[in-house]
Design a protein around this motif. Structure first.
Motif, short mmCIF file in Angstrom:
data_model
loop_
_atom_site.label_atom_id
_atom_site.label_comp_id
_atom_site.label_asym_id
_atom_site.label_seq_id
_atom_site.Cartn_x
_atom_site.Cartn_y
_atom_site.Cartn_z
N ALA A 243 0.84 -1.21 0.00
CA ALA A 243 0.00 0.00 0.00
C ALA A 243 0.87 1.26 0.00
O ALA A 243 0.57 2.23 -0.69
CB ALA A 243 -0.94 0.00 1.21
N ALA A 244 1.96 1.23 0.76
CA ALA A 244 2.86 2.38 0.80
C ALA A 244 3.48 2.61 -0.57
O ALA A 244 3.55 3.76 -1.04
CB ALA A 244 3.95 2.17 1.85
N LEU A 245 3.92 1.55 -1.23
CA LEU A 245 4.52 1.69 -2.56
C LEU A 245 3.52 2.29 -3.55
O LEU A 245 3.87 3.16 -4.34
CB LEU A 245 5.05 0.35 -3.06
N ARG A 246 2.27 1.84 -3.51
CA ARG A 246 1.24 2.41 -4.39
C ARG A 246 1.06 3.90 -4.12
O ARG A 246 0.96 4.70 -5.04
CB ARG A 246 -0.09 1.67 -4.22
N HIS A 247 1.04 4.26 -2.84
CA HIS A 247 0.87 5.68 -2.49
C HIS A 247 2.08 6.50 -2.95
O HIS A 247 1.91 7.57 -3.54
CB HIS A 247 0.63 5.85 -0.99
N TRP A 248 3.27 6.01 -2.70
CA TRP A 248 4.47 6.73 -3.11
C TRP A 248 4.49 6.90 -4.63
O TRP A 248 4.88 7.96 -5.13
CB TRP A 248 5.72 5.99 -2.66
N TRP A 249 4.05 5.87 -5.36
CA TRP A 249 4.00 5.94 -6.82
C TRP A 249 3.08 7.08 -7.26
O TRP A 249 3.35 7.78 -8.22
CB TRP A 249 3.55 4.60 -7.36
N SER A 250 1.99 7.27 -6.51
CA SER A 250 1.02 8.33 -6.85
C SER A 250 1.59 9.72 -6.60
O SER A 250 1.05 10.72 -7.09
CB SER A 250 -0.28 8.15 -6.07
N LEU A 251 2.68 9.81 -5.84
CA LEU A 251 3.30 11.10 -5.53
C LEU A 251 4.31 11.53 -6.60
O LEU A 251 4.85 12.64 -6.53
CB LEU A 251 4.01 11.05 -4.17
N LEU A 252 4.56 10.66 -7.57
CA LEU A 252 5.55 10.96 -8.61
C LEU A 252 4.93 11.71 -9.78
O LEU A 252 3.83 11.41 -10.22
CB LEU A 252 6.17 9.67 -9.14
N ARG A 253 5.69 12.67 -10.29
CA ARG A 253 5.34 13.33 -11.54
C ARG A 253 5.68 12.39 -12.70
O ARG A 253 6.46 11.44 -12.53
CB ARG A 253 6.15 14.63 -11.67
N PRO A 254 5.15 12.67 -13.91
CA PRO A 254 5.58 11.88 -15.07
C PRO A 254 7.11 11.88 -15.19
O PRO A 254 7.74 12.92 -15.00
CB PRO A 254 4.92 12.61 -16.25
N ALA A 255 7.67 10.72 -15.46
CA ALA A 255 9.12 10.49 -15.54
C ALA A 255 9.82 10.62 -14.19
O ALA A 255 11.05 10.64 -14.12
CB ALA A 255 9.78 11.40 -16.58
N GLY A 256 9.05 10.67 -13.10
CA GLY A 256 9.64 10.72 -11.76
C GLY A 256 10.24 9.38 -11.37
O GLY A 256 9.97 8.35 -12.00
N ARG A 257 11.06 9.41 -10.34
CA ARG A 257 11.78 8.20 -9.92
C ARG A 257 11.49 7.86 -8.46
O ARG A 257 11.57 8.72 -7.59
CB ARG A 257 13.28 8.38 -10.10
N LEU A 258 11.21 6.59 -8.23
CA LEU A 258 11.08 6.04 -6.90
C LEU A 258 12.36 5.27 -6.62
O LEU A 258 12.70 4.32 -7.33
CB LEU A 258 9.86 5.12 -6.83
N ILE A 259 13.10 5.70 -5.59
CA ILE A 259 14.42 5.15 -5.27
C ILE A 259 14.32 4.44 -3.93
O ILE A 259 14.07 5.07 -2.90
CB ILE A 259 15.48 6.27 -5.21
N LEU A 260 14.49 3.13 -3.95
CA LEU A 260 14.33 2.31 -2.75
C LEU A 260 15.64 1.61 -2.43
O LEU A 260 16.06 0.71 -3.15
CB LEU A 260 13.22 1.27 -2.98
N VAL A 261 16.28 2.04 -1.36
CA VAL A 261 17.51 1.41 -0.89
C VAL A 261 17.11 0.46 0.24
O VAL A 261 16.57 0.91 1.26
CB VAL A 261 18.53 2.45 -0.38
N GLU A 262 17.33 -0.83 0.03
CA GLU A 262 16.89 -1.82 1.00
C GLU A 262 17.92 -2.93 1.13
O GLU A 262 19.02 -2.82 0.56
CB GLU A 262 15.53 -2.41 0.58
N GLY A 263 17.57 -3.98 1.84
CA GLY A 263 18.47 -5.10 2.01
C GLY A 263 17.92 -6.08 3.01
O GLY A 263 16.79 -5.96 3.49
#
Length: 195
Positions: free
Chosen positions: A121-141
């Motif tokens: 759900a968080a990823l879907r919401h974050w995706w909705s916060l992006l402008r066209p050609a925007g980038r979602l950067i997830l540093v995980e491990g």
């Protein structure tokens, strides 16, 4: 794994990859961040910003920074670190950041997804916060029995029709201030230019 992030704020920057106090570690993160961010400076949202180290690097690259963390002591330290940059630091939930009606050219979450009760759900919401050609950067491990494997994160992004690229970070000891043998990575997902 329950962590009191307010309590952790006092010593958070002591980890080389949190405080970025070592010039070599700081330079390594700056180099990587430069490769993940859009070429032109824009609006940058740092979710679960901690004490604001990566926000500071983005601000120094000319981005207009909004940083969000749930722990008031973390945001206090981030405000101090980001003083004079024009950054906005907000206390709030990374999963539903208090940025109603705003969109961003880049949204970064570093070591946050694994802490969320409903990361999809968080990823879907974050995706909705992006402008066209925007980038979602997830540093995980995955480290010490905690974290989220890359395959699981990539699967969670699949329904978003994101163009996602995976980059392994474990082998770059410069990022962590030491050699690590666990799984550390970044996924950079780009929204289509058509929206």
């Amino acid at each position: 794994m329950d962590i009191d992030w307010n309590e952790a704020a006092a010593t958070f920057d002591e980890d080389a990859d949190h405080g970025l106090r070592d010039p070599a570690v700081r330079a390594a993160w700056d180099e990587r961040l430069g490769g993940w961010l859009p070429d032109r400076a824009g609006d940058f949202l740092d979710l679960g910003c901690g004490t604001g180290s990566l926000s500071l690097l983005a601000a120094e690259r000319g981005h207009r920074v909004t940083a969000v963390d749930l722990a008031p002591r973390m945001t206090e330290r981030a405000r101090t670190k980001l003083a004079g940059t024009g950054a906005e630091v907000l206390t709030g939930d990374a999963a539903r950041p208090p940025v109603e009606g705003r969109t961003f050219d880049a949204v970064l979450a570093r070591h946050v997804v694994w802490t969320l009760p409903d990361h999809e759900a968080a990823l879907r919401h974050w995706w909705s916060l992006l402008r066209p050609a925007g980038r979602l950067i997830l540093v995980e491990g995955v480290w010490g029995g905690a974290g989220i494997p890359a395959e699981r994160l990539m699967a969670a992004l699949a329904p978003l029709n994101a163009e996602a690229r995976y980059e392994r970070l474990s082998e770059d000891a410069r990022l962590w201030g030491r050699a690590v043998d666990d799984e550390r990575y970044v996924v950079v997902a780009t929204a289509s230019a058509g929206g």
